[in-house]
Design a protein around this motif. Structure first.
Motif, PDB file in Angstrom:
ATOM      1  N   GLU A 139      -0.532  -9.538   9.109  1.00 43.31           N
ATOM      2  CA  GLU A 139      -1.579  -9.655   7.764  1.00 43.31           C
ATOM      3  C   GLU A 139      -2.325  -8.306   7.678  1.00 43.31           C
ATOM      4  N   LYS A 140      -3.094  -7.967   8.869  1.00 37.31           N
ATOM      5  CA  LYS A 140      -4.191  -7.049   8.871  1.00 37.31           C
ATOM      6  C   LYS A 140      -3.770  -5.404   8.668  1.00 37.31           C
ATOM      7  N   LEU A 141      -2.325  -5.262   8.933  1.00 36.74           N
ATOM      8  CA  LEU A 141      -1.802  -4.058   8.714  1.00 36.74           C
ATOM      9  C   LEU A 141      -2.012  -3.322   7.488  1.00 36.74           C
ATOM     10  N   TYR A 142      -2.251  -1.812   7.625  1.00 36.01           N
ATOM     11  CA  TYR A 142      -2.233  -1.054   6.235  1.00 36.01           C
ATOM     12  C   TYR A 142      -0.861  -0.423   6.089  1.00 36.01           C
ATOM     13  N   PRO A 143      -0.626  -0.293   4.935  1.00 39.09           N
ATOM     14  CA  PRO A 143       1.064   0.414   4.555  1.00 39.09           C
ATOM     15  C   PRO A 143       1.002   1.590   5.566  1.00 39.09           C
ATOM     16  N   LYS A 144       0.202   2.348   5.955  1.00 43.45           N
ATOM     17  CA  LYS A 144       0.483   3.523   6.910  1.00 43.45           C
ATOM     18  C   LYS A 144       1.012   2.933   8.261  1.00 43.45           C
ATOM     19  N   ASP A 145       0.754   1.981   8.448  1.00 42.39           N
ATOM     20  CA  ASP A 145       1.205   1.183   9.746  1.00 42.39           C
ATOM     21  C   ASP A 145       2.551   0.470   9.814  1.00 42.39           C
ATOM     22  N   LEU A 146       3.088   0.484   8.585  1.00 43.39           N
ATOM     23  CA  LEU A 146       4.413  -0.385   8.633  1.00 43.39           C
ATOM     24  C   LEU A 146       5.592   0.344   8.310  1.00 43.39           C
ATOM     25  N   SER A 147       6.600  -0.066   9.065  1.00 43.40           N
ATOM     26  CA  SER A 147       8.063   0.479   8.997  1.00 43.40           C
ATOM     27  C   SER A 147       8.642   0.382   7.473  1.00 43.40           C
ATOM     28  N   GLY A 148       9.505   1.080   7.106  1.00 38.22           N
ATOM     29  CA  GLY A 148      10.222   1.173   5.930  1.00 38.22           C
ATOM     30  C   GLY A 148      10.476  -0.297   5.333  1.00 38.22           C
ATOM     31  N   GLY A 149      11.059  -1.299   6.355  1.00 39.55           N
ATOM     32  CA  GLY A 149      11.647  -2.509   6.248  1.00 39.55           C
ATOM     33  C   GLY A 149      10.359  -3.303   5.912  1.00 39.55           C
ATOM     34  N   MET A 150       9.273  -3.246   7.071  1.00 35.41           N
ATOM     35  CA  MET A 150       8.386  -4.082   6.670  1.00 35.41           C
ATOM     36  C   MET A 150       7.414  -3.901   5.191  1.00 35.41           C
ATOM     37  N   PRO A 174       8.482   0.887  -2.011  1.00 37.36           N
ATOM     38  CA  PRO A 174       7.527   0.108  -1.845  1.00 37.36           C
ATOM     39  C   PRO A 174       6.289  -0.125  -2.816  1.00 37.36           C
ATOM     40  N   ARG A 175       5.691   1.094  -3.291  1.00 36.75           N
ATOM     41  CA  ARG A 175       4.621   1.074  -4.068  1.00 36.75           C
ATOM     42  C   ARG A 175       3.459   0.380  -3.691  1.00 36.75           C
ATOM     43  N   LEU A 176       2.967   0.245  -2.501  1.00 34.95           N
ATOM     44  CA  LEU A 176       1.976  -0.541  -2.037  1.00 34.95           C
ATOM     45  C   LEU A 176       0.595   0.217  -2.198  1.00 34.95           C
ATOM     46  N   MET A 177      -0.606  -0.507  -2.237  1.00 35.27           N
ATOM     47  CA  MET A 177      -1.633   0.101  -2.281  1.00 35.27           C
ATOM     48  C   MET A 177      -2.254   0.367  -1.006  1.00 35.27           C
ATOM     49  N   PRO A 178      -2.484   1.773  -0.685  1.00 33.68           N
ATOM     50  CA  PRO A 178      -2.798   2.364   0.613  1.00 33.68           C
ATOM     51  C   PRO A 178      -4.071   1.730   1.272  1.00 33.68           C
ATOM     52  N   TRP A 179      -4.991   1.493   0.393  1.00 38.06           N
ATOM     53  CA  TRP A 179      -6.339   1.048   0.825  1.00 38.06           C
ATOM     54  C   TRP A 179      -6.294  -0.544   0.860  1.00 38.06           C
ATOM     55  N   LEU A 180      -5.382  -1.256   0.751  1.00 36.19           N
ATOM     56  CA  LEU A 180      -5.333  -2.741   0.947  1.00 36.19           C
ATOM     57  C   LEU A 180      -4.401  -3.056   2.138  1.00 36.19           C
TER      58      LEU A 180
END
Ligand code: ATP
Length: 255
Positions: A119-130, A80-86
């Protein structure tokens, strides 16, 4: 709308990458790129996206030559290449230029990809699908005319993968952008694509173009699709065709 004329991008003295690819997509068409490992599928997507401008030939969107990352093109990668701080909403709204519109636009896309409440979750709290849903929303928010997907669901479990394939179909129904899908999964290509290009060789070339003439939404395991799967497996089986001897070491992961 997207046109490739004799496009090549090679490396290592012409041994890798791809060459002589010509194709045109129609508005709202889903095009699949299937091929042996290392035949240049990801390189081709990088060229179309403008991330790699060192190609020869012509890549044009609406007659405009692609020389750099283009606002009409969105891209979704395997990871997913998300920004971990957002958080989720800020990751999605990151590419929106107008600050005032960021939140409301991002919210609409959060609903579209089924992440309302996260909305307020950070990438580290998401499953792969999310996380992959966030990257889909982030690619769509700029309203791309061409959406490029590089093995977008290959890291997901089978059930999540099917859910996201259906999500992609729903989105395609609403937006009708042209989609280019690189995949190793023949069933996925047959479920989603209108045309499939089989690439082979190093550098890779178009070996065969197939039209999937089955109305969408399709049924997984449809008889016609099963027949085409057999045909594609034959086309990708390097030992059974005339170009086979050149590329014995290539492999295809058909799932
Ligand atoms: N920047 C680069 N420099 C040198 N060689 C490269 C570069 N990028 C890609 N290649 C080579 O070009 C070939 C095609 O790579 P690419 O990743 O596009 O293949 P692919 O079809 O997407 O492979 P896979 O299905 O295994 O993901 C490979 O041999 C790769 O090593």
């Amino acid at each position: 709308m997207l046109s490739l004329k004799n496009v090549s991008r090679t490396f290592n003295g012409g041994l890798a990458g791809f060459q002589n690819i010509s194709l045109q997509s129609k508005k709202g068409e889903v095009i699949g790129l299937l091929g042996t490992s290392g035949c240049g599928k990801s390189t081709l997507l990088r060229v179309i996206s403008g991330l790699d401008p060192d190609y020869s030939g012509a890549v044009e969107i609406d007659q405009e030559k692609i020389k750099a990352v283009h606002e009409k093109v969105g891209i979704i990668f395997q990871e997913p290449r998300l920004m971990p701080w957002l958080n989720v909403i800020d990751n999605i709204g990151f590419g929106v230029k107008q600050k005032t519109d960021k939140l409301s636009e991002a919210k609409a896309y959060i609903d579209l990809v089924g992440l309302a409440g996260s909305e307020k979750l950070y990438p580290k709290d998401l499953s792969g699908g999310m996380a992959q849903r966030v990257s889909i929303a982030r690619a769509l928010i700029t309203n791309p005319e061409v959406l490029l997907l590089d093995e977008p669901f290959s890291a997901l479990d089978a059930f999540t993968k099917m859910q996201l394939q259906d999500l992609l179909l729903n989105i395609w129904n609403q937006y009708r952008s042209s989609i280019f899908l690189v995949t190793h999964d023949i069933d996925e290509a047959l479920y989603l694509c209108d045309r499939i290009f089989i690439l082979r060789g190093q550098p890779g070339e178009v070996y065969k173009e197939l039209t999937v003439d089955v109305q969408k939404p399709r049924t997984r395991g449809d008889e016609e699709l099963a027949k085409m799967k057999g045909q594609i497996l034959e086309l990708l089986d390097l030992s059974k065709s005339e170009k086979g001897n050149q590329n014995e070491h290539n492999k295809v992961a058909s799932k």
